[in-house]
Design an enzyme around this catalytic site. Structure first.
Site, PDB file in Angstrom:
ATOM      1  N   GLU A  11     -19.754  -4.082   6.812  1.00 51.28           N
ATOM      2  CA  GLU A  11     -20.715  -3.099   7.284  1.00 51.28           C
ATOM      3  C   GLU A  11     -20.324  -2.823   8.722  1.00 51.28           C
ATOM      4  O   GLU A  11     -20.574  -3.635   9.613  1.00 51.28           O
ATOM      5  CB  GLU A  11     -22.139  -3.629   7.169  1.00 51.28           C
ATOM      6  CG  GLU A  11     -22.536  -3.807   5.716  1.00 51.28           C
ATOM      7  CD  GLU A  11     -24.026  -3.984   5.534  1.00 51.28           C
ATOM      8  OE1 GLU A  11     -24.391  -4.604   4.536  1.00 51.28           O
ATOM      9  OE2 GLU A  11     -24.800  -3.507   6.370  1.00 51.28           O
ATOM     10  N   CYS A  66     -31.520   5.841  17.927  1.00 46.54           N
ATOM     11  CA  CYS A  66     -30.271   5.423  17.282  1.00 46.54           C
ATOM     12  C   CYS A  66     -30.131   3.910  17.199  1.00 46.54           C
ATOM     13  O   CYS A  66     -29.401   3.407  16.348  1.00 46.54           O
ATOM     14  CB  CYS A  66     -29.069   6.034  18.005  1.00 46.54           C
ATOM     15  SG  CYS A  66     -28.906   5.519  19.712  1.00 46.54           S
TER      16      CYS A  66
END
Length: 99
Positions: free
Chosen positions: A40, A74
């Site tokens: 990831e 974010c």
């Protein structure tokens, strides 16, 4: 240490969350042994709660990191990994924060 773990013959599966550059190195090193690899990369803002952590102290902080500005930043916490020995306590503590 990381490279030794990835290349060790007894290690059959590698899971890594982190940078693209390190992920490429892991994939390259793991390919010679055809290991299972889960990468990831590039962020996605995980939090990891290790065994023995103070769940009641962490829950408000984790909730804030996930819900600040309704999660529309974010760096908002998007994934939470909690050891199975503390999972139920964390779910209850986060639920209490939500109320």
């Amino acid at each position: 240490v990381g490279q030794l773990l990835v290349e060790h013959p007894d290690v059959t599966t590698i899971t890594f969350t982190g940078s693209n550059a390190t992920g490429k190195k892991i994939m390259s090193a793991a390919s010679s042994g055809l290991k299972k690899v889960l990468l990831e990369l590039g962020g996605n803002d995980p939090a990891i709660v290790l065994p023995g952590s103070n769940v009641k102290a962490l829950a408000p902080q984790l909730f804030q990191k996930a819900m600040f500005n309704t999660g529309q930043v974010c760096v908002a916490l998007k994934r939470l990994y909690v050891h199975s020995s503390q999972y139920d306590d964390m779910v209850a503590a986060l639920g209490a924060e939500a109320e």
